[in-house]
Every structure is written in structure tokens, then in C-alpha cells.
Design an enzyme around this catalytic site. Structure first.
Site: not given
Ligand SMILES: Cc1cc2nc3c(=O)[nH]c(=O)nc-3n(C[C@H](O)[C@H](O)[C@H](O)COP(=O)(O)O)c2cc1C
Ligand SMILES: Cc1cc2nc3c(=O)[nH]c(=O)nc-3n(C[C@H](O)[C@H](O)[C@H](O)COP(=O)(O)OP(=O)(O)OC[C@H]3O[C@@H](n4cnc5c(N)ncnc54)[C@H](O)[C@@H]3O)c2cc1C
Ligand SMILES: Cc1cc2nc3c(=O)[nH]c(=O)nc-3n(C[C@H](O)[C@H](O)[C@H](O)COP(=O)(O)OP(=O)(O)OC[C@H]3O[C@@H](n4cnc5c(N)ncnc54)[C@H](O)[C@@H]3O)c2cc1C
Ligand SMILES: Cc1cc2nc3c(=O)[nH]c(=O)nc-3n(C[C@H](O)[C@H](O)[C@H](O)COP(=O)(O)O)c2cc1C
Ligand code: FES
Ligand code: FES
Lengths: 270, 308, 308, 270
Positions: B71-72, B127, B130, B191-192, B243-244, B266
């Protein structure tokens, strides 16, 4: 649940039943599903369908039968999700979100109307014609359909039964014009300096339509495809570059929310 | 069973399930699909001082049990966020966490400062994944000193509860975690996403417009559980794990690895109501595995013979 | 289609599919299930100077689309390997790669030296994920200087083709890769497992006897593809890619990301004959995506507008 | 294929057909599968069965009918793999590796024989009794079965039909002795200072049997469970600590290859 917040009329994902399945072309299956909710859709909107993959799959409506509370989904098997969908049988359930997105704006009365479709971009055009043929008076309707080969010219008969002019083109010349829909589109624009066009199909086709309509003075609506995450506007996965800023601070707009249908003038399409 | 979680600086979650940043928009998007008020909280999408455009599409790609995204960090900037999104968030009856991002230390400070004046923002999540544009693009999260500098700057301008979200793309995320705690972080979220990549075979190019992307989803879970475990036993502050996560059992796994609460991302794309279902099931799952409270579960797998 | 792969120092694989170290024993175990001679090669289990006992069980645990293992490099030591396993390997008509491990630079040197005299060993794969017991237990693979020292010592005692297997558990594995190439590595293999962990909810303890373990299998693939991509465009030597390969399409993905050949591990446990099936399908899969040879595919996704 | 290498008689994974399915207790299903290959098994060996998980699942044989080329698999549903197995129906196929591992050594003639089983450790003991009851002459046979509750005392009737003495124990006292198999085992050892025991069941039960047989002068064979990877000896996942070194340089031996059946003297069991 959200008492007091009038805006919160709760939607949710829900199950719908497949009432009919038919193979309409090699690797193409049409599923008729029963769902008054989905049947409230506008042509060009889509359902976000649960499959065994990580993400849901966006599928447009090939027909919208509000009276009977049924819609059609035409699915081309191109990967794990669509293969699974094509194997659903009458009686099976699908879990869906939807109808989602912004569909086609209705045609304007008095303006000639061209519907330009390729591959699995054809079905939403059929839904559009079905919806508006008898409610909006247009002086002339043409349907221009393209496909790889004759076998993939899906819904040509359905369009035929609606009594409109159907022109076809195939890459291999096995039906209609040899080549793409482009020459029929150009020809039609030559005749109709004013008018309205709705196009849906593979990105390459939409880009070509975008190019050739550049100096045309009619209105062109393009229904886009883009890889999606949430399907409801939250993840910003499904964007397309646009001239005017969308929400969330960029020149990108969301195909799932502001789209999938965009006016060509909105898009920056290369 | 009481599912409430007490966190530093008076931050109280009604339950330990928080929507993860970037997967839940700015609040309204999912609000007609999920009872947002039932959640322990929501973390909104990353917010920078100015609008960020994000990466060119395609921005998502599926991998086995996982999702890559690039997404960026597209976002409208803090001013637009305050003007356009806080009004909706005012109607939400749960904790709102603002995820903040920047390309320089000053940018992080700026966003934190702007949000300090917003009572609706209950906590900040910094976060640090970056790229630092002043220091050659390496992420703030990959160097303990830079991570310290960011947290230190944020701490100067806010008395809200602050968690720092650590990146798993370094050898020792716990060193970063220790560093931000030393700089005044009240909590760590972990985690991120892990950096990954896929090739679109048909297109003969990287599947994502951003070339590489972040891996999330169930595939990530064992990596995330390990990071939470490593961090939780080294920092003296609460850890928010993620995470997951797909189920209440997964939540329990993170708790047992040392988390006080979790975020869920997710899986919401697949099942918008899954978070609410997890909240409903959590008490009976805790009971099934013999836990009478959340606190009993937190860190339960760290005790008993596991060498530190 | 010719599937042969020419690698440095005259090493030739009859096809690019090699059994990954630790998943194919020392050769005989799978030999009644798979036509070993049909493979491009086999990498045997890591070999140390003296026997290593390995970790207490349980040693494996499933995760979504992945496998955690904490085998702990159990092996009989290089002398027993030469005496007991080389005789069988002499009957195998494909490339045999010895995976070597050690706790000190001298241990790596020792194993390489012993194997230098064994004509049956066609190449060495230096596994630098082992803890350096002299330097506080950090793995050799997490520091460019230590990785250099290991490869340098190995190069001194062998003229066999040598690949170094890099660990993904560092921020920048390509720095390690560049370092071992500077020390004389002929090739780089990537990646080893990512550290992960799971909790056995019923037992209330870490699921693995070794507490943490290495994540392998399809879940890993996007991480591995990214590492191969990052390494391949930075080092001037062939990269052998691996991590989660299940199909000929997956092989192509690694090739397009920059690999000259691949190794296949975890999926063999599920389908012992999958490697042979992949070899059979590879020509038609290459053709389907428009490649007339392996070389055309290698790196195909790196070209064309992807900024380095 | 491997011409010239006599040792290479190629095995491989193969499909077998489920010919019968019966629910034998809550969450316990017995599948009868047709396979002359599997029916060449020794009691105590196992099949490594493909399920939707990452790894195969090891399952022992509950009966081995060499004459008809059929074996039984009794599966307790405890997780994703066994749940999937329990849902197989007659006509479905299973993909298997096997028979694998080292089964029980046959009983010695002239020595009293105790078979001690708990839960899904009971089936391989039935296969053992079936195989050797009429081929080896032993002066006395006792079967000692334990389970949580009466409903889980699987195969008790099958044993009964073989005409041997069956003693049972249940944790909740709903059948047989209240408690574990231990008191029946101790009692039997008290009567039979010499003899032979085969035990299979949950690790806690095997550990208890291991303890109480410490000073007994008979022979005790224990069939162990351990998490497995490959199932064929290559990955060293499935080890158990032993007194004498196994292959691969440690005091660990492989349950899939040197086991699952070990003599108690081999084991270091805590
Ligand atoms: C589409 C998408 C966008 C994300 N955008 C951000 C964000 O803006 N800031 C951030 O700290 N993490 C962002 N993340 C990371 C999530 O907050 C999370 O750390 C990561 O997806 C792991 O959790 P999950 O497996 O339950 O998705 C994003 C994840 C996804 C899938
Ligand atoms: C608004 C919209 C309407 C659509 N309507 C239809 C329709 O009516 N009939 C039909 O057959 N197809 C339609 N598509 C395309 C369809 O969604 C994809 O073919 C489908 O998602 C592919 O999934 P898969 O698992 O089979 O393929 P895979 O390649 O295995 O899918 C992997 C991932 O890529 C995504 N993906 C792959 N191709 C596309 C694509 N072309 N567009 C968007 N995402 C993609 C998938 O959703 C999935 O997340 C539509 C797409 C959009 C965006
Ligand atoms: C030699 C041997 C013979 C066996 N015979 C039988 C039998 O006849 N009938 C029967 O019902 N069960 C038997 N088991 C146990 C059976 O293999 C496990 O219950 C099963 O693997 C659990 O898989 P799951 O997916 O349902 O559980 P999950 O917990 O979802 O499995 C996750 C992973 O753990 C492994 N695992 C979980 N429990 C065990 C266990 N107890 N032993 C080994 N691995 C485990 C699984 O194989 C899988 O890799 C035997 C085990 C062994 C080692
Ligand atoms: C059970 C097991 C044992 C392994 N042992 C070794 C080893 O001894 N040496 C080594 O370099 N890699 C070892 N590996 C890592 C694999 O060689 C490979 O790098 C990794 O599993 C990723 O590939 P895969 O996903 O195809 O399995 C092992 C992996 C597994 C699953
Ligand atoms: S798919 Fe998530 S915003 Fe469109
Ligand atoms: S399961 Fe692989 S060695 Fe036993």
C-alpha cells in the site's frame, strides 16, 4: 446493537444459495444464486465472494432479477478461487459481501448507446442493458463484444434475445470481425459524434477504448478490474490513478468504492 | 469472564482484541459490517504530517496462507485526518489508537503534537518501519538509536499512552524494543509485516507495484509469536501481539507467549465479523485450556523451565 | 529442453532441482521412494567435526502452510559420515553436496579439509546459521566479518565448489552474501529457515523441545523469493534459491527472481516423489510462460524497469 | 530405473481405497482399507497418511488381514488431520506411505503374555493378538485396556471375541476398575514374575508402565508416539532418548525407523 447511531444499519457477510449452474463456454460457468439482497444491485456493482484463498474474489453480476430475487455470476476459471467457484453446484452455498462498489450511471435518454465488452467484462453490460433497455429511451443501441475465439463470445445469444444489434470480434477470426472490438468502436463513434459508451473487459481492452475515445465528445464509462483486499474501502489495495484526488490524500481512487465504474475523464490510464 | 485489559497511563481496553492498523481504514469503512463498539479498540491507518500518495498498484498479492501488500502508507495527512475522520470516530464507543508515521524525527513529532490536542485519540502507535529520508532510507525501526530518537521526540510532545510498533525485518527486534522503552514508550506492539516478494509469472514482473511488500496473515504467525515471546521476556512493559491471528486459539497463543492484548488484521478482509466472533469465543477457549482470566494466560508458556 | 545447469568450478547439475539439506537425510533414506539419480543433486544433512546430539523432542510442529523444526543439527560427525554414508553415496549417480557446520571457524575448516579428500563430495554448502560458541553464541551468519572468516578458512583447504547458505534472520542477508563472495564463495544458497515459535496450548509450553525453531515450507516462499531477488542482483555469483517450493511454477518464480537452481525441502515429507514430478513438468511450465531455456528464465523478473 | 542397484526396489506413496467406515466410539472411526501392501505389515507398524495438513499423519493398524489384503485404521479425531480422516467414507481414497517402522517382536512361546493398551494405543495390540494368538503358543494371555470412560474402551468386544481374558479400567469408573491400567498391570506382574508385555497408549501411560516394570524380569515392549516429519528416517524429527546410540551420532533413536516399538531397556524415559 449500535443503538443511537442511525447511520449504522448493519450489513454483513451472508450466505446465498446457488440455484442453478450452467457451463456457458469452456472454463466459463454461470451460477444463478438466490438473494434478494444481491438482487438490489446496480449493474456494474460486484459481490465479494469467499473462496478457499486468503482473500475474497470480486465477481460482477451477469443478470439482476429483482422480481425473483436472483442474480447471475459468470465466472471464468483462471486460478484457484475461480476454479473453486466454477465447481460449485446447485444447492451449494456461497458466502458473499455485497452488492459493493459504484455501478454504471444509467444511460441518458435520447443519446445513442454502445455497450463494449470483452471476456468476463461482458456480463455486467448485459445486466445494464437488461436494467435500462425498457426504462430509458435511447434512439440506438449497439452491443460490441470481443473474445479470443467464437467459443468465448459469452452471452451473445442473451443479447440477441433482447433484440439489439450485436457486433462481434474475435482475435482468431472464428466469429465476427477478425481482431479486437476497436474497429467496431471506432466505426460507431464515426457515425455517432454524440452518445454514450459503457465498456468492461480486460485492462488492455479498456486502455484501447480509453485511447480511442480521447477526442470523442460522448460520455464513456469504464468498469475496471484491480486486485482487491477488503472490497469495502478500508485497505486501499484496489486503487487506480485518477485526475481528481480520492479520499485518503492521493490521486488514487478505490476501484471497490469509488469504482469499479469510472468516467474516462476521471482516469489517468497509460 | 472479565476480558478488560488495563494498560499504562490509564488506557483500558474492554477486551484484548484491537483492529490492526491499515486493515480497518479510518473507522467508518467497516462500521456497517462490524459492531465497532464491541471491539477492544481500533488502530487507524498510518498518519503522516502531509498526504502520502502510496505505491502504484497492484498493491496486494496472495501467497500460501499469507498476503503481500505494498500500500505504501497512503494517507491524507494529519490535518485531513483530524478534520474528516475524527468526527466519525467521535461516535465510536471504544478505544481509538492513531498509528503515526514520518520520514524524519520531526515528522513523527509533528503528528504526535497535532494529535495531543485531540481527546478522541486514546493512544498513539508509532510505526517505525518507515524509511528515514535523512539517513539514506533505512527504516527507523532497524537502528536502536534512531528508534530511540523517534520515541524520545514523541514523548516530548504527548502524555497519551504510546506504543511503538516494531518491525521484524531486523536481526534482534527486542533490542529496538528495549531502546524505545528506554525512550519512554509505554507499550510495544509486535509485529509489523515481514518483507516479502512474489513474481507474477504471466506478467514476468514483480507481482506488486512496489516490487517488494509486507507479508501478513497466518503464514506469519510463528514468526510473530516468536518475536512477541522474545520481546515480552525482555521489556518491562505490556506487549500487544499480532501477526496471522484467525481464531480465539491464536489469541491465546499470543497471550501465552507474553502478550497482554492483540491486534487482528488480514483475516478481517476474509471475515469482517471474525474479530467479534473471537471476542465472543475467547472466554470459553480460555476456560477450555484451564485459564480463569486473561492475566493467567499472559506469559503462561514463558514460565516453567523455559530458560531465558 | 536442456535442463542442465553449469555452475562454477565445473559443477554441473543435470537439472536445477536439488534436495535441500536436512530434509533428505544422508541419501539412502529416501532412495527406495525416489529415483535419487533423477535429481539435479542432493545436499546431505549438516556435518560437524564431532557428533552433535541435536535438540530434545518434540522437534517438529505444523503452522499455517509451514513447518517449524528444531532438529538442532543432529549428525554423526564427519568421520562417521565418511565411513558409513559415503559408501552408499558412491552408488548415487548425481551431484552430492555436503552441508557443513561448526561452532568455531576451525571446526568448519576441519570438516572442509576432511571432505576435500573425498572425491564423492562434489561441492560443499557452508551452513553459517550455527551459533559461534567463541563469540557468545551469535550465529556466524549474522555478522559479515564472521561469515567472511568461515568462508576464508574453508577456501584455504578446499578447491571444491563452495556455496554459502545464508540465513534470513538478519536485516540484510545480501551484505553477508557479498562478504562470503569476497572470501571466495563460488555460489550462494538462500535461504535457511526463519526463526519462529509455536505454543502447545494443551501442554502450556513451547511446542518444540528447542523452544524456538526454523520455519520452512510454503509460508516462507515470499520471504525467500525476496531474499533471492535481493541477493541475486547484488552478487556476481550464481544463487541457489529455496524456501517453500511445491511446484514447477514455484521453481520458475525463484528462477525469475534470479536463482540459477533451487533446492526443495519440506514438501518432500508430504510427497516424496514431488521433486521428480517437478523435473518432469519443468520444461512444459517454462514453455507455457514463454521461456525457451532455464537461462532465459533466470532473472527475468529483474529486468525491465525494476530499479536496483 | 535404478538398474544395477539391487537394493533399490522402488516403493512409493500410493492410493488405497476405504472399503468400510464405522464409528466405534464418540470421535473414533475405524476405516477398513483395501491394500495388499499395507496388509503385509507387522503389528505395531504404521501407515503415514496424507491429510490436508503440511505433514502426513502416522496411524497404526488395528487389524491386518493378509488373506483379504485389508487393514483397519482406527482414528481418534483430535485435530485437523484426524478430523479429516474420520470424515472419509467408503469409496474414498487415502494416499499412504507404508507399512513403516519396526513393529512388535513376536511373543516368545511358553511365556505368559500381557497386552496393555490405552486409548488409540489399543488397536495395534489387537493386531498383535490376532497375528500371533494361533501361531505362538503362550500359556496365558491377558489384555488390559484403559480409557477415560466406558464409551472409549475401544475394541473390547473384538478382544472378547478372540476368547482372551480382558480387564478394563476407566478414569471415571464407568467401566472396569476405577483408575488406570496400572493396578491391573502390577497385579499381573505380581503373579507372573516372568513373561512378556506389549504396551501402547498415551505417553503418560507408557511412562507409568516403564516405571512399574523397572524391576520386573520379563520383557516389555513399548510402542511410542512422537511427532513425525518424513516418517521414513530422513529428517530426525521423531526421536526418543535411548541408552544405546542410534544412527546419526546421538543417544536419540528414530520412532519412525528404529521404533515405534522399543524394548523398555532401550529407552531413557522420564
Ligand atoms: C493492507 C495492509 C495495510 C497495513 N497498513 C499498516 C499501517 O498503515 N501501519 C502499520 O503500522 N501497520 C500496517 N499494516 C500491518 C498490520 O497492522 C499488522 O501489523 C500485520 O498485518 C500483521 O497482522 P495480521 O497478520 O493480522 O494482518 C498493514 C497490513 C496490511 C495487510
Ligand atoms: C470489480 C471486478 C469484477 C469482476 N467480475 C468478474 C466476473 O464477473 N467474472 C469473472 O470471471 N471475473 C471477474 N473479475 C475478475 C476476478 O475477480 C478474478 O479473475 C479472480 O479474482 C481471480 O481469482 P483466482 O483465485 O481464480 O486467480 P488467482 O490468480 O489465483 O488469484 C490470486 C489473487 O489475485 C486476484 N486477482 C487475480 N486476477 C484478478 C483480476 N483480473 N482482477 C482482480 N483481482 C484479480 C484474486 O482476487 C486473488 O486475490 C472481476 C474483478 C473485479 C475487480
Ligand atoms: C507410530 C504412531 C502411531 C499412531 N497410531 C494412531 C492410531 O492408530 N490412531 C490414532 O488415532 N492416532 C494414532 N497416532 C497419533 C496420531 O498420529 C495423531 O493423533 C495425529 O497425527 C494428530 O493429527 P491431527 O492433525 O489430528 O492433530 P494436530 O494436533 O492438528 O496435529 C498437528 C501435528 O502434530 C502431530 N501430532 C499431533 N498429535 C500427535 C501424536 N499424538 N503423535 C504424533 N504426532 C502427533 C500431527 O501429526 C501433526 O503433524 C499415532 C502416532 C504415532 C507416532
Ligand atoms: C527438518 C529440517 C531439517 C533441516 N536441516 C538443515 C541442515 O542440516 N542444514 C541446512 O543448511 N538446512 C537445513 N534445513 C533447511 C532446509 O535445507 C531449507 O533451507 C529450508 O527448509 C527451506 O526450504 P523448504 O521450505 O523447501 O523446506 C532443514 C529444514 C528442515 C525442515
Ligand atoms: S479492496 Fe480494500 S479499499 Fe478496495
Ligand atoms: S519422522 Fe523423519 S526421521 Fe522419523
Amino acid at each position: 446493537m449500535n443503538g443511537g447511531k442511525g447511520m449504522h444499519c448493519m450489513k454483513r457477510d451472508y450466505d446465498v444459495v446457488v440455484v442453478q449452474r450452467r457451463v456457458i463456454a469452456p472454463q466459463h460457468v454461470e451460477l444463478i444464486v438466490e438473494s434478494p439482497d444481491l438482487a438490489s444491485a446496480q449493474p456494474g456493482q460486484f459481490a465479494h465472494v469467499l473462496t478457499p484463498g486468503m482473500l475474497r474474489r470480486p465477481i460482477s453480476f451477469s443478470r439482476i432479477d429483482r422480481a425473483h430475487g436472483q442474480v447471475g455470476l459468470i465466472v471464468q476459471s483462471v486460478g484457484i478461487g475461480t476454479e473453486w467457484l466454477c465447481n460449485r453446484q446447485a444447492g451449494d452455498r456461497l458466502n458473499v459481501l455485497g452488492p459493493l462498489g459504484r455501478g454504471f450511471s444509467p444511460p441518458e435518454a435520447g443519446q445513442p448507446w454502445a455497450l463494449v465488452g470483452g471476456g468476463v467484462g461482458i456480463p455486467p453490460l448485459y445486466a445494464a442493458l437488461q436494467a435500462w433497455q425498457n426504462t430509458v429511451h435511447v434512439p440506438q443501441v449497439v452491443v460490441i463484444l470481443g473474445a479470443r475465439a467464437a467459443a468465448y463470445l459469452i452471452m451473445a445469444d442473451d443479447f440477441g434475445r433482447l433484440g439489439v444489434e450485436v457486433r462481434t470480434a474475435t482475435d482468431d477470426g472464428s466469429a465476427g470481425q477478425h481482431g479486437t472490438v476497436l474497429s467496431a468502436v471506432t466505426e460507431w463513434m464515426g457515425v455517432h459524434r454524440e452518445g454514450q459508451m459503457m465498456a468492461c473487459g480486460p485492462t488492455a481492452m479498456l486502455q484501447a477504448v480509453y485511447q480511442v475515445t480521447a477526442n470523442w465528445s460522448g460520455r464513456t464509462q469504464l468498469a475496471l478490474e484491480q486486485r482487491m483486499g477488503c472490497g469495502i474501502g478500508a485497505c486501499l489495495a484496489c486503487v487506480v490513478a485518477t485526475r481528481s484526488p480520492g479520499t485518503h490524500g492521493s490521486q488514487y481512487q478505490r476501484v471497490c468504492t469509488e469504482g469499479p465504474v469510472f468516467d474516462r475523464e476521471e482516469l489517468v490510464f497509460s | 469472564m472479565n476480558l478488560g485489559v488495563n494498560l499504562p497511563r490509564g488506557l483500558v481496553l474492554k477486551n484484548p482484541i484491537v483492529a490492526a492498523s491499515g486493515t480497518f481504514g479510518f473507522g467508518p469503512e467497516y462500521s456497517s459490517y462490524v459492531d465497532v463498539d464491541a471491539l477492544g479498540g481500533i488502530a487507524v491507518k498510518g498518519i503522516s504530517p502531509d498526504p502520502w500518495p502510496g505505491n502504484p498498484p497492484p498493491r496486494v498479492w496472495e501467497t500460501p496462507a499469507g498476503l503481500l501488500n505494498s500500500i505504501g502508507l497512503q494517507n491524507p495527512g494529519v490535518d485531513a485526518f483530524i478534520q474528516e475522520d475524527i468526527p466519525f470516530l467521535n461516535s465510536v464507543k471504544t478505544v481509538v489508537i492513531a498509528n503515526i508515521i514520518g520520514h524524519t524525527v520531526d515528522e513523527y513529532r509533528h503528528v504526535a503534537q497535532r494529535l495531543q490536542r485531540e481527546p478522541r485519540i486514546d493512544a498513539l502507535e508509532v510505526n517505525i518501519s518507515c524509511p528515514n529520508i535523512k539517513e539514506g532510507g533505512m527504516s527507523f525501526g532497524s537502528d536502536p538509536d534512531q528508534a530511540f530518537a523517534v520515541m524520545h521526540a514523541v514523548r516530548e510532545v504527548t502524555d497519551k499512552p504510546v506504543m511503538v510498533k516494531v518491525s521484524p525485518n531486523v536481526a534482534e527486534p527486542w533490542v529496538i524494543a528495549q531502546s524505545v522503552v528506554a525512550a519512554g514508550a509505554d507499550m510495544v506492539s509486535a509485529i509489523n509485516t515481514v518483507i516479502g516478494m512474489a513474481i507474477d509469472l504471466k506478467a514476468r514482473r514483480p507481482a506488486l507495484g512496489g516490487v517488494t511488500g509486507g507479508l501478513s496473515g497466518p503464514a506469519l504467525k510463528p514468526i510473530a509469536v516468536r518475536m512477541v515471546y522474545e520481546i515480552a521476556r525482555r521489556v518491562g512493559v505490556p506487549v500487544i501481539g499480532m501477526g496471522g491471528i484467525q481464531s480465539a486459539e491464536d489469541v491465546l497463543e499470543f497471550l501465552m507467549a507474553g502478550a497482554k492484548a492483540v491486534m487482528v488484521g488480514t483475516i478481517t478482509f476474509q471475515h469482517p465479523t471474525r474479530m467479534v466472533e473471537i471476542i465472543r469465543e475467547l472466554p470459553s477457549v480460555l476456560q477450555r485450556y484451564g485459564f480463569a482470566s486473561l492475566d493467567e494466560a499472559t506469559g503462561a508458556a514463558l514460565a516453567g523451565g523455559v530458560a531465558l
